[in-house]
Scaffold this active site. Structure first.
Site, PDB file in Angstrom:
ATOM      1  N   LYS A 196       8.003  -1.371   2.108  1.00 55.14           N
ATOM      2  CA  LYS A 196       7.223  -2.023   1.056  1.00 55.14           C
ATOM      3  C   LYS A 196       6.962  -3.502   1.303  1.00 55.14           C
ATOM      4  CE  LYS A 196       7.597   1.397  -2.369  1.00 55.14           C
ATOM      5  NZ  LYS A 196       6.891   1.728  -3.579  1.00 55.14           N
TER       6      LYS A 196
ATOM      7  N   SER B 217      11.145   0.360  -9.286  1.00 54.69           N
ATOM      8  CA  SER B 217      12.518   0.863  -9.393  1.00 54.69           C
ATOM      9  C   SER B 217      13.424   0.209  -8.371  1.00 54.69           C
ATOM     10  CB  SER B 217      12.552   2.385  -9.200  1.00 54.69           C
ATOM     11  OG  SER B 217      12.158   2.711  -7.880  1.00 54.69           O
TER      12      SER B 217
ATOM     13  N   GLN C   3      12.217  -5.653  -4.427  1.00 57.72           N
ATOM     14  CA  GLN C   3      12.830  -6.480  -3.384  1.00 57.72           C
ATOM     15  C   GLN C   3      11.770  -7.029  -2.432  1.00 57.72           C
ATOM     16  OE1 GLN C   3      16.855  -4.952  -1.883  1.00 57.72           O
ATOM     17  NE2 GLN C   3      15.957  -3.125  -2.773  1.00 57.72           N
TER      18      GLN C   3
ATOM     19  N   TYR D  29      16.979 -12.336  -3.254  1.00 56.45           N
ATOM     20  CA  TYR D  29      15.712 -12.944  -2.842  1.00 56.45           C
ATOM     21  C   TYR D  29      15.089 -13.823  -3.937  1.00 56.45           C
ATOM     22  CZ  TYR D  29      16.186  -9.228   0.663  1.00 56.45           C
ATOM     23  OH  TYR D  29      16.651  -8.391   1.639  1.00 56.45           O
TER      24      TYR D  29
ATOM     25  N   GLY E 282       2.124   6.937  -4.233  1.00 53.61           N
ATOM     26  CA  GLY E 282       0.962   7.273  -3.411  1.00 53.61           C
ATOM     27  C   GLY E 282       0.512   6.184  -2.455  1.00 53.61           C
TER      28      GLY E 282
END
Length: 311
Positions: free
Chosen positions: A50, A75, A80, A112, A178
């Site tokens: 991601k 979630s 992050q 972070y 998706g």
């Protein structure tokens, strides 16, 4: 979205991400009857693919927009990713997380410097809370999966895998919101002749499977899957890409997900999270169909709560 756009995105985010390794396992090849190539995004910065989409989305903002910060709902892994990408670029990140998100992922966001705002564990609650923060702070909303910049950034994982192994017959990913499978499907479409893209999805959260059957976005009424990263639904930006370029989606049971996860932990000696094991579980469930093919699987992430393993 075209081939040149994907190439530009790959160049833009390259300084901010790892080019992750592709691992092979002779034993898993024998078990599955398939030549497997695992793209290890569990070794990516912040532990998941991601960071690719999050980085591209933030780099696509104007300087004025960046000054007001960004907000997302997630979630865990996109939470992050946005937190880390924002920290690297010196901007504020507001992160809406469901109250039952894994503690390891909440801890990652705090590491972070992301500011966590908790909400109920439903897509509606996430979206409403993020909209409130957007209005209050003037922050730019980044969607975890249903935003062009995020989809294109995600597609760079498959681009790298195809650069290393251009002769794959199949590319497989998990399906949650998706964004990963849509980006992967674009990469396969633009950079291969006939590589098929197949998704894996939990049986108890099979909205994408049902969406492809009905031709419209379907929703889940239950979210009780060990694959916590897949408890969400498709969006209007990624669904048309999935309809056009994804061959199909294979559903798997919870015990099949856990067994696939365990196999990778035990045989490859690497940590993957449950969501990550879903496409491998789908392959094992249908291994006769894939016999002797070359199959790339994107291992989407490795952010696991080690105090709460499913096995």
């Amino acid at each position: 979205m075209n081939k040149e756009t994907l190439i530009d995105v790959q160049k833009r985010i390259q300084p901010y991400i790892h080019r992750t390794p592709v691992l092979k396992s002779k034993l898993l090849n024998e078990i599955s009857g398939v030549q497997l190539f695992f793209k290890c995004e569990n070794f990516q910065k912040m532990g998941a693919f991601k960071i690719r989409g999050a980085t591209n989305a933030i780099l696509s903002l104007s300087e004025a927009e960046r000054q007001k910060g960004v907000v997302t709902h997630s979630s865990g892994n996109f939470a992050q990713a946005v937190s880390l990408a924002a920290k690297k670029l010196g901007i504020k990140a507001y992160i809406v997380m469901p109250e039952n998100a894994p503690q390891v992922k909440k801890n990652g966001v705090k590491t972070y410097n992301g500011e966590i705002i908790e909400c109920e564990s439903t897509p509606e609650a996430r979206e409403a809370t993020a909209a409130r923060i957007k209005d209050e702070k003037g922050a730019s909303f980044l969607h975890p999966s249903n935003q062009d910049e995020v989809i294109l950034g995600n597609g760079t994982a498959a681009m790298e895998l195809l650069e290393d192994h251009p002769d794959l017959d199949i590319l497989m990913t998990p399906v949650g919101g998706g964004g990963l499978i849509a980006g992967t499907a674009l990469a396969a479409h633009y950079f291969t002749e006939n590589c098929k893209v197949i998704g894996g999805e939990p049986m108890v959260a099979d909205d994408a499977y049902r969406s492809l059957l009905s031709g419209k976005i379907e929703y889940n009424t239950t979210f009780n899957t060990v694959a916590d990263g897949l408890r969400t639904h498709l969006g209007d930006r990624n669904f048309p890409i999935i309809q056009k370029y994804v061959d199909r989606i294979i559903r798997v049971e919870e015990d099949e997900i856990i067994e696939a996860m365990r196999l990778i932990w035990e045989r490859m000696k690497i940590i993957i999270e449950p969501s990550c094991a879903v496409p491998f579980a789908a392959l094992l469930k249908n291994k006769e169909e894939f016999k002797n093919m070359k199959v790339g699987i994107i291992l989407s992430g490795g952010n696991v709560d080690l105090s709460n393993l499913p096995f």
